[in-house]
Design an enzyme around this catalytic site. Structure first.
Site, mmCIF file in Angstrom:
data_model
loop_
_atom_site.group_PDB
_atom_site.id
_atom_site.type_symbol
_atom_site.label_atom_id
_atom_site.label_comp_id
_atom_site.label_asym_id
_atom_site.label_seq_id
_atom_site.Cartn_x
_atom_site.Cartn_y
_atom_site.Cartn_z
ATOM 1 N N GLU A 35 62.837 30.495 44.433
ATOM 2 C CA GLU A 35 63.876 31.325 45.022
ATOM 3 C C GLU A 35 64.231 32.388 43.977
ATOM 4 O OE1 GLU A 35 67.481 29.328 46.293
ATOM 5 O OE2 GLU A 35 68.308 31.247 46.965
ATOM 6 N N ARG A 269 60.118 15.820 38.448
ATOM 7 C CA ARG A 269 60.643 16.983 37.731
ATOM 8 C C ARG A 269 60.462 16.778 36.243
ATOM 9 N NH1 ARG A 269 64.055 20.215 40.971
ATOM 10 N NH2 ARG A 269 64.856 21.548 39.339
ATOM 11 N N LYS A 279 68.365 26.264 37.003
ATOM 12 C CA LYS A 279 68.724 27.687 37.065
ATOM 13 C C LYS A 279 70.233 27.861 37.071
ATOM 14 C CE LYS A 279 65.085 29.590 39.967
ATOM 15 N NZ LYS A 279 65.256 29.176 41.349
HETATM 16 P P1 ATP Z 1 66.732 25.142 39.759
HETATM 17 O O1 ATP Z 1 67.532 23.928 40.064
HETATM 18 O O2 ATP Z 1 66.474 25.380 38.324
HETATM 19 O O3 ATP Z 1 67.238 26.372 40.454
HETATM 20 P P2 ATP Z 1 64.855 24.946 41.811
HETATM 21 O O4 ATP Z 1 63.985 23.832 42.167
HETATM 22 O O5 ATP Z 1 65.998 25.164 42.714
HETATM 23 O O6 ATP Z 1 65.293 24.825 40.322
HETATM 24 P P3 ATP Z 1 63.096 26.933 42.778
HETATM 25 O O7 ATP Z 1 63.030 28.377 42.465
HETATM 26 O O8 ATP Z 1 63.459 26.517 44.137
HETATM 27 O O9 ATP Z 1 64.083 26.315 41.717
HETATM 28 O O10 ATP Z 1 61.763 26.210 42.311
HETATM 29 C C1 ATP Z 1 60.472 26.644 42.593
HETATM 30 C C2 ATP Z 1 59.536 25.497 42.429
HETATM 31 O O11 ATP Z 1 59.584 24.982 41.109
HETATM 32 C C3 ATP Z 1 59.912 24.345 43.348
HETATM 33 O O12 ATP Z 1 58.734 23.852 43.944
HETATM 34 C C4 ATP Z 1 60.540 23.349 42.432
HETATM 35 O O13 ATP Z 1 60.409 22.057 42.918
HETATM 36 C C5 ATP Z 1 59.790 23.596 41.122
HETATM 37 N N1 ATP Z 1 60.597 23.180 39.981
HETATM 38 C C6 ATP Z 1 61.830 23.618 39.647
HETATM 39 N N2 ATP Z 1 62.300 22.974 38.577
HETATM 40 C C7 ATP Z 1 61.340 22.102 38.198
HETATM 41 C C8 ATP Z 1 61.225 21.129 37.141
HETATM 42 N N3 ATP Z 1 62.205 20.941 36.270
HETATM 43 N N4 ATP Z 1 60.091 20.404 37.069
HETATM 44 C C9 ATP Z 1 59.089 20.601 37.941
HETATM 45 N N5 ATP Z 1 59.127 21.493 38.955
HETATM 46 C C10 ATP Z 1 60.236 22.232 39.088
HETATM 47 MG MG MG Z 2 65.125 25.200 44.887
#
Ligand code: ATP
Ligand code: MG
Length: 564
Positions: A35, A269, A279
């Protein structure tokens, strides 16, 4: 640069290969779906390496798709930065896509569901919605709107789109099962009203689709075969499959008709000790100015790691090292640091740099003479060549290499003691010059002219060897030395992670000196300051006339020792 280790076999790879062998899919197609609501961090690198890496290894394809359905939080700036980070890591997307490109299609699929009696417009407010949803142990109950007829639902949904209603007054829900043991399946909201400007779609829409509705359809439209996501989406797999089973996609973006539906697979994760991989929390650190910005070298944002001097290969190798499992993991900082050490050990030019300079005057060396020593740029890699290290009457050594009153196991310089200037001569300290406050400002030493090339004429051994920089042509640099940003291993779990910020996470040496050869380097070059650590130029604050260098990592892991 080191070659990236090929990604090891992991359970997702086995599943994907198996699916393809069995003919379920013709070939592998993955996507990385961020996102654009912040900058990418090391956790995302794991997902990027997994999705793009798997496609590379298996001769498949991977899209970069922006999951941009929350207009309030998203921006072009984030989107551009994410594109740069993925490209910086060394990956190429098959297609660049945006969920927002599918808004019209998504609307059409929602209408399909309504027409099948599988979605309805609801007017419960947020609190009622919670009440009706039930709990883990109690089933929910049906909203009074659940029995609204199809015609009225179609009309209300069209009017939601037309902007006739206020935010929060209506939502569109999938009609599934209010008593499902999986709460996600209790008539999830699939559209809500938001009067917000979208960074790409502008003001064209005032209703926006929810993640669970958007994600599976975007995957299916793009012909994705394996939709890899983190563990928290495990419960959402059921809704993912339900939506796709209940809509009809005549033809996907690849022109395929009747293609097999994608398959969601969850993985653990990644969390790194002493850092944050969220984020939202990173946003707080940046917005409240606890760090200098998104690219602060203490952050494990990809922009921060890049500015700190991490190479794309080191991050890819780190991701290969940690692997892919079905469990969330907390990785030790040394795993990350070793990944960059291994890279820089092989690739960084060796130079001399002195963080806290102390001037040494070699009293018996002629005043107007300069000589130079030919030294290797790398102890093992002949191809990296040699350079001339200049030497004259005045040099700088590090304050830490001199002690007025040393303990017996101190082999560096002290009054009356002899030490070797690495690659140069042996010097003996005769005199310590102090200012009025008693601060040492200069050392007066004598050199032994017969002690060049690591030998002495009388065969005496000199135990201490220190680094130095010729004062006549030394370059001034500001060097920044970083430590962990947090004092606790898992700051993300604390109520107040701000209170856990390490007050000594940045140490600046404003008057550091490096040897002249650094001036002719490429901005991308990495260096090992012998005995001190690995350094790079700071891409933001370095300018001609003012060099700023960041310590990427120390030579060895001394942190664990210091904590004992
Ligand atoms: P955040 O909580 O940091 O915003 P998010 O999962 O909401 O992380 P996205 O931009 O939606 O952020 O993530 C894009 C992709 O990266 C998704 O498939 C998510 O599952 C993966 N991802 C995000 N954080 C991690 C992590 N710590 N380890 C592995 N994969 C991750
Ligand atoms: Mg997300």
């Amino acid at each position: 640069m080191n070659k990236t280790k090929s990604s090891p076999k992991h359970f997702i790879r086995s599943i994907a290969s198996n699916d393809i062998e069995r003919g379920v899919y013709e070939g592998l197609y993955t996507r990385f779906p961020p996102e654009p609501n912040g900058y990418l961090h090391l956790g995302h690198a794991k997902s990027i390496c997994l999705n793009f890496g798997l496609a590379e290894d298996m001769g498949g394809r991977c899209n970069l798709r922006f999951d941009d359905t929350n207009p309030e939080k998203e921006s072009i700036e984030y989107m551009e930065s994410i594109k740069n980070s993925v490209a910086w890591l060394g990956f190429e997307w098959a297609h660049l896509r945006y969920a927002s490109d599918y808004f019209e299609d998504l609307y059409g699929f929602a209408v399909q569901l309504i027409e099948k009696g599988l979605a309805y417009v609801d007017d419960l407010d947020a609190e009622q919605m919670r009440e009706y949803r039930g709990t883990l142990t109690e089933p929910g109950k049906n909203s009074p709107s659940r029995s609204r007829d199809i015609k009225e639902n179609l009309d209300l949904f069209a009017r939601m789109r037309a902007g006739e209603f206020e935010e929060g007054s209506y939502v569109l829900r999938a009609k599934i099962d209010m008593s499902s043991p999986n709460i996600v399946m209790r008539d999830p909201i699939i559209y809500r009203i938001r009067y917000a400007h979208h960074y790409r779609a502008g003001d064209a829409w005032c209703i926006y689709p929810m993640y669970d509705f958007t994600h599976c359809i975007s995957d299916a439209l793009e012909g994705v075969t394996h939709s890899l996501c983190t563990l928290e989406f495990q419960d959402n797999r059921e809704i993912y499959d339900w939506i796709l089973a209940n809509i009809t996609i005549e033809e996907n973006l690849l022109g395929d008709k009747g293609r097999t539906m994608p398959r969601q697979i969850e993985f653990g994760r990644m969390n790194l000790e002493y850092s944050l991989a969220s984020k939202r929390k990173l946003v707080q650190l940046v917005n409240e100015e606890h760090v200098s910005g998104w690219d602060d070298p203490r952050l494990t944002s990809l922009e921060g790691l890049k500015r700190r001097g991490y190479t794309p290969a080191s991050i890819r190798n780190f991701c290969a090292e940690i692997g892919v499992t079905k469990k969330d993991s907390v990785i030790e900082m040394t795993v990350l640091e070793n990944a960059i050490r291994n890279d820089l050990e092989a690739s960084a030019k060796r130079v001399f740099g002195v963080l806290q300079p102390l001037k040494v005057v070699i009293t018996n060396y002629p005043e107007d003479t300069t000589e130079s020593f030919t030294v290797k740029n790398h102890p093992k890699d002949e191809e990296m060549g040699t350079r001339e290290l200049s030497f004259s009457r005045e040099v700088y050594i590090d304050r830490e290499d001199f002690m007025m009153d040393p303990p017996t196991d101190f082999f560096r310089l002290s009054p009356g003691k002899e030490v070797r200037l690495r690659y140069g001569y042996a010097i003996t300290c005769d005199d310590v010059i102090t200012d009025d406050a008693g601060e040492i400002i200069e050392l007066h030493c004598r050199y032994d002219p017969l002690s060049a090339k690591g030998k002495t004429a009388d065969g005496r051994k000199i135990k201490g060897i220190i680094h130095w920089v010729n004062a006549a042509d030394a370059i001034n640099v500001e060097t920044r030395v970083y430590d962990r940003l947090f004092t606790a291993a898992n700051p993300g779990a604390a109520d107040d992670f701000i209170a856990l910020i390490n007050p000594n996470s940045l140490q600046t040496y404003a008057d550091a000196k490096v040897e002249a050869s650094v001036l002719h380097a490429d901005p991308e070059d990495r260096f090992q300051f012998e005995r001190v650590g690995y350094f790079c130029f700071d891409s933001k604050d370095s300018a001609s006339g003012k060099l700023v260098m960041n310590r990427t990592v120390s030579l060895r892991d001394t942190w664990a020792k210091q904590q004992r």
